[in-house]
Design a protein around this motif. Sequence first.
Motif, mmCIF file in Angstrom:
data_model
loop_
_atom_site.group_PDB
_atom_site.id
_atom_site.type_symbol
_atom_site.label_atom_id
_atom_site.label_comp_id
_atom_site.label_asym_id
_atom_site.label_seq_id
_atom_site.Cartn_x
_atom_site.Cartn_y
_atom_site.Cartn_z
ATOM 1 N N GLN A 2 0.840 -1.199 0.000
ATOM 2 C CA GLN A 2 0.000 0.000 0.000
ATOM 3 C C GLN A 2 0.874 1.248 0.000
ATOM 4 O OE1 GLN A 2 -1.743 -1.071 3.710
ATOM 5 N NE2 GLN A 2 -3.592 -1.913 2.769
ATOM 6 N N ASP A 3 0.612 2.134 -0.938
ATOM 7 C CA ASP A 3 1.385 3.365 -1.051
ATOM 8 C C ASP A 3 0.741 4.468 -0.224
ATOM 9 O OD1 ASP A 3 3.198 5.295 -1.966
ATOM 10 O OD2 ASP A 3 1.922 5.816 -3.651
ATOM 11 N N ASN A 4 1.529 5.076 0.650
ATOM 12 C CA ASN A 4 1.080 6.215 1.446
ATOM 13 C C ASN A 4 2.011 7.379 1.125
ATOM 14 O OD1 ASN A 4 0.115 8.019 3.300
ATOM 15 N ND2 ASN A 4 0.158 6.609 5.032
ATOM 16 N N PRO A 5 1.736 8.137 0.052
ATOM 17 C CA PRO A 5 2.689 9.123 -0.435
ATOM 18 C C PRO A 5 2.911 10.299 0.488
ATOM 19 C CG PRO A 5 0.613 9.340 -1.602
ATOM 20 C CD PRO A 5 0.510 8.098 -0.761
ATOM 21 N N LEU A 6 1.975 10.527 1.409
ATOM 22 C CA LEU A 6 2.083 11.687 2.284
ATOM 23 C C LEU A 6 1.813 11.263 3.721
ATOM 24 C CD1 LEU A 6 2.731 14.702 1.833
ATOM 25 C CD2 LEU A 6 0.294 15.146 1.864
ATOM 26 N N ARG A 7 2.585 10.281 4.168
ATOM 27 C CA ARG A 7 2.433 9.848 5.562
ATOM 28 C C ARG A 7 2.754 10.996 6.500
ATOM 29 N NH1 ARG A 7 5.385 7.601 9.773
ATOM 30 N NH2 ARG A 7 4.125 6.227 11.077
ATOM 31 N N ALA A 43 4.974 15.207 6.325
ATOM 32 C CA ALA A 43 5.578 16.197 5.437
ATOM 33 C C ALA A 43 6.966 15.782 4.980
ATOM 34 C CB ALA A 43 5.645 17.546 6.146
ATOM 35 N N THR A 44 7.588 14.857 5.693
ATOM 36 C CA THR A 44 8.951 14.448 5.364
ATOM 37 C C THR A 44 9.040 12.994 4.938
ATOM 38 O OG1 THR A 44 9.369 13.917 7.691
ATOM 39 C CG2 THR A 44 9.957 16.124 6.949
ATOM 40 N N GLU A 45 7.903 12.323 4.765
ATOM 41 C CA GLU A 45 7.980 10.896 4.467
ATOM 42 C C GLU A 45 6.865 10.425 3.549
ATOM 43 O OE1 GLU A 45 7.099 6.835 6.866
ATOM 44 O OE2 GLU A 45 8.656 8.085 7.764
ATOM 45 N N GLY A 46 7.271 9.804 2.450
ATOM 46 C CA GLY A 46 6.372 8.992 1.648
ATOM 47 C C GLY A 46 6.802 7.556 1.830
ATOM 48 N N CYS A 47 5.874 6.622 1.908
ATOM 49 C CA CYS A 47 6.253 5.253 2.212
ATOM 50 C C CYS A 47 5.319 4.263 1.528
ATOM 51 C CB CYS A 47 6.257 5.004 3.719
ATOM 52 S SG CYS A 47 4.621 5.036 4.473
ATOM 53 N N MET A 48 5.752 3.002 1.518
ATOM 54 C CA MET A 48 4.904 1.907 1.068
ATOM 55 C C MET A 48 4.882 0.857 2.167
ATOM 56 S SD MET A 48 5.681 1.523 -2.999
ATOM 57 C CE MET A 48 4.117 0.697 -3.270
ATOM 58 N N ASN A 49 3.678 0.451 2.553
ATOM 59 C CA ASN A 49 3.511 -0.540 3.607
ATOM 60 C C ASN A 49 3.347 -1.930 3.021
ATOM 61 O OD1 ASN A 49 2.872 2.000 4.988
ATOM 62 N ND2 ASN A 49 2.339 0.687 6.701
ATOM 63 N N GLN A 51 4.898 -3.570 7.631
ATOM 64 C CA GLN A 51 6.224 -2.973 7.567
ATOM 65 C C GLN A 51 6.248 -1.829 6.582
ATOM 66 O OE1 GLN A 51 8.854 -6.230 6.627
ATOM 67 N NE2 GLN A 51 8.815 -7.020 8.710
ATOM 68 N N ARG A 52 7.045 -0.813 6.916
ATOM 69 C CA ARG A 52 7.096 0.397 6.114
ATOM 70 C C ARG A 52 8.448 0.504 5.420
ATOM 71 N NH1 ARG A 52 5.424 3.568 10.133
ATOM 72 N NH2 ARG A 52 7.398 4.626 10.466
ATOM 73 N N ALA A 53 8.429 0.780 4.129
ATOM 74 C CA ALA A 53 9.634 1.127 3.382
ATOM 75 C C ALA A 53 9.473 2.573 2.930
ATOM 76 C CB ALA A 53 9.827 0.204 2.182
ATOM 77 N N THR A 98 16.484 3.752 -1.166
ATOM 78 C CA THR A 98 16.141 2.331 -1.236
ATOM 79 C C THR A 98 15.926 1.768 0.164
ATOM 80 O OG1 THR A 98 17.381 2.008 -3.285
ATOM 81 C CG2 THR A 98 16.904 0.043 -2.004
ATOM 82 N N ALA A 99 14.872 0.981 0.318
ATOM 83 C CA ALA A 99 14.576 0.313 1.582
ATOM 84 C C ALA A 99 14.001 -1.060 1.265
ATOM 85 C CB ALA A 99 13.589 1.136 2.413
ATOM 86 N N ALA A 100 14.000 -1.929 2.285
ATOM 87 C CA ALA A 100 13.523 -3.302 2.081
ATOM 88 C C ALA A 100 12.427 -3.627 3.078
ATOM 89 C CB ALA A 100 14.679 -4.288 2.233
ATOM 90 N N TRP A 101 11.605 -4.641 2.734
ATOM 91 C CA TRP A 101 10.623 -5.194 3.647
ATOM 92 C C TRP A 101 11.178 -6.528 4.164
ATOM 93 C CZ3 TRP A 101 8.464 -3.814 -1.355
ATOM 94 C CH2 TRP A 101 7.747 -2.609 -1.343
ATOM 95 N N PRO A 102 11.648 -6.598 5.407
ATOM 96 C CA PRO A 102 12.255 -7.838 5.897
ATOM 97 C C PRO A 102 11.327 -9.045 5.858
ATOM 98 C CG PRO A 102 12.804 -5.995 7.332
ATOM 99 C CD PRO A 102 11.780 -5.490 6.378
ATOM 100 N N ALA A 103 10.014 -8.816 5.910
ATOM 101 C CA ALA A 103 9.065 -9.939 5.948
ATOM 102 C C ALA A 103 8.772 -10.516 4.566
ATOM 103 C CB ALA A 103 7.760 -9.497 6.609
ATOM 104 N N TRP A 104 9.322 -9.923 3.506
ATOM 105 C CA TRP A 104 8.942 -10.324 2.154
ATOM 106 C C TRP A 104 9.145 -11.823 1.923
ATOM 107 C CZ3 TRP A 104 6.423 -7.980 -1.810
ATOM 108 C CH2 TRP A 104 6.451 -8.633 -3.047
ATOM 109 N N ALA A 105 10.324 -12.320 2.219
ATOM 110 C CA ALA A 105 10.636 -13.726 1.909
ATOM 111 C C ALA A 105 9.695 -14.680 2.634
ATOM 112 C CB ALA A 105 12.090 -14.034 2.254
ATOM 113 N N ALA A 106 9.399 -14.370 3.908
ATOM 114 C CA ALA A 106 8.537 -15.256 4.690
ATOM 115 C C ALA A 106 7.098 -15.224 4.186
ATOM 116 C CB ALA A 106 8.589 -14.861 6.168
#
Length: 222
Positions: A97-102, A104-110, A120-122, A158-166
Amino acid sequence: MSRPDPVTGLPCIRPRIGDLELTTTPVDPPRPFAWQDEGEHEAAAFDAALGKDQTDLVFRHPALTGLWSFVHIRRVGKGRAWSIQTNPDATGSLTIQDNPLRSATEGCMNLNVLGTSVDQRATYTRGPVTGARSTTFQTIDFTAGSLTGAVNDDAPLTAAWPAWAAQAPRIGPIWKLRIGEGRANAPFTGTYLDFALIEGDIFAMPRLRALFLNYAESTYQG
């Protein structure tokens, strides 16, 4: 171009390139899909009703592997602007899920699995200015479970989602991509001007990235 679906009568949008037609989803109570003028071009407008699901745009696509890039030209307000359900017909689907305006200083994807503790947030660079036209670039490595993102001409992060593999066993063969992420929990407000899905890493294509920025500036003025 937009047209009514011949079966449901709901609005749908034909693509400029390719064959991934976007269709609107029915909600209860039914609400019309809104359009907003953007420099003499119609843009999909989302106005979330508090506590209610909203009409959004969806298309289905075979599961992606490796590097794929997403380009969004939009004005964001609040909420989740788009999402990928990696097995939409199964309970407990792995969802991005994309949260582009979490903030003022952060856009993230959950990375989220409904009914579990996986959320998890990247983070990709700063959030765009509320209500201003912006172009967001995202490259997802669907094999490694990592995200690279940037807003406008910012340097990418660049960021990673540690839970991806599981969680990868939850991924199904057909995905649902939702633009407008029309759910009652953090629905999106704003307008979508253009959306592109590109195979490969957009950040390894500086000329194409520059062309998108120029296109956004010259087409959607103001």
